[in-house]
Design an enzyme around this catalytic site. Structure first.
Site, mmCIF file in Angstrom:
data_model
loop_
_atom_site.group_PDB
_atom_site.id
_atom_site.type_symbol
_atom_site.label_atom_id
_atom_site.label_comp_id
_atom_site.label_asym_id
_atom_site.label_seq_id
_atom_site.Cartn_x
_atom_site.Cartn_y
_atom_site.Cartn_z
ATOM 1 N N CYS A 20 17.130 8.017 9.331
ATOM 2 C CA CYS A 20 17.974 9.166 8.992
ATOM 3 C C CYS A 20 19.362 8.703 8.537
ATOM 4 C CB CYS A 20 18.082 10.094 10.201
ATOM 5 S SG CYS A 20 19.293 11.410 10.040
ATOM 6 N N CYS A 51 22.368 10.541 10.127
ATOM 7 C CA CYS A 51 22.548 10.129 11.527
ATOM 8 C C CYS A 51 23.467 8.913 11.612
ATOM 9 C CB CYS A 51 21.200 9.784 12.163
ATOM 10 S SG CYS A 51 20.014 11.146 12.238
#
Length: 322
Positions: free
Chosen positions: A77, A80
């Site tokens: 991700c 993230c």
């Protein structure tokens, strides 16, 4: 605040953590909760930690003394990786009034299911064992500070006012510190980009990542960072309701649709963003489609090619092209 930030609403009935409550856990080494107002240690060891499906019972108990922020993330991700250092920085500033717990959703499916993590990054809190939604998606540092300030107010209203005291001397070097020490330093341009992001100077961060790509076109970390900071720069100052109203009034206005798609990506609504841009691509004449395709490809890179949402969107884009 993010359109998804809501620290005053507890997810009663939406999140079931009961199966994680009663598992016996060893105490975290070198940490002790102390009453509010007691001085916190200068170090931050123990203020940022990892949790798993098996160890989460300890975190639930800790949340009865000090509010706990849960960062739900995954290795693939991109947003993230942009958000995590911001969370850690703000947690360090608060000197033990909040604890950050990181949960890898791929490695811990029970927690991912319990928190209903349909998109990440997703940040929630625990106050006295009760989950509190905060926000989804990568958000700017100032916004994180505002949400955490509201979280501390909510925790105080519920009698959770402890501070985590950590003795670096007694605890020794933490696992996180050991891992950090073993990692090679960031390349200079990457370090400059991170410093600029922390200062909110997105133009400088963009310039640093662009220069890194000039020097090494195969620098995938720089490419990912560039996409993330461009998104942050574009959404800063946007108002969701106004952007949605403008997009609804002009369905084929590229700038208006881009604004809402960016806000959706930043808020974790990836499928909504891709669907909006693909619908726009389909509605435009062939000679006006190029900017939409370029934006889609940029966002695909930001989310990550292995992500199933990217795979579905790429498939639809291909069907529209040929």
């Amino acid at each position: 605040m993010s359109q998804n930030a809501n620290p005053g609403a507890v997810l009663r009935g939406a999140v079931d953590l009961s199966s994680l409550r009663n598992r016996p856990q060893p105490p975290a080494p070198g940490t002790a909760a102390v009453p509010a107002g007691a001085p916190a240690a200068a170090g931050t060891a123990g203020l940022v930690r990892d949790a798993t499906d098996e160890t989460f019972g300890e975190i639930l108990e800790l949340s009865r003394t000090v509010p706990v922020v849960i960062d739900l993330w995954a290795e693939w991700c991109g947003p993230c990786k942009q958000l995590s250092p911001i969370l850690e920085s703000v947690i360090a500033e608060l000197a033990g009034r909040l604890v950050l717990v990181k949960v890898d959703v791929d490695a811990n499916p029970q927690l991912a299911q319990a928190f209903r993590a349909q998109s990440i990054p997703m940040v929630v809190a625990l106050v006295a064992g009760q989950p509190v939604p905060l926000f989804t998606g990568a958000v700017p540092e100032q916004q994180v500070r505002e949400v955490f300030a509201q979280l501390l107010q909510l925790a105080a209203q519920n009698g959770v006012t402890g501070t985590l005291s950590v003795s670096d001397a007694d605890a020794g070097e933490s696992d996180a510190e050991s891992a950090e020490a073993s990692e090679p330093p960031l390349p200079p341009l990457h370090a400059a980009a991170f410093a600029a992001i922390e200062e909110g100077d997105y133009d400088a961060a963009i310039a640093a990542y662009e220069q890194a790509l000039v020097e090494n076109p195969k620098d995938e970390d720089a490419r990912a960072g560039l996409g993330q900071v461009r998104l942050l720069s574009r959404v800063t100052g946007l108002e969701l309701e106004a952007a949605r109203a403008a997009a609804a009034a002009a369905p084929t206005d590229v700038a208006a649709q881009f604004a809402v798609a960016d806000l959706d990506i930043a808020g974790g609504h990836v499928d909504d963003a891709f669907g909006r841009l693909l619908d726009l691509f389909a509605a435009l004449p062939d000679d006006e489609r190029a900017p939409v395709r370029e934006r889609l490809l940029e966002l695909f890179g930001l989310i990550g090619d292995p992500d199933p949402r990217v795979i579905r969107a790429r498939s639809r884009l291909a069907s529209l092209l040929f």
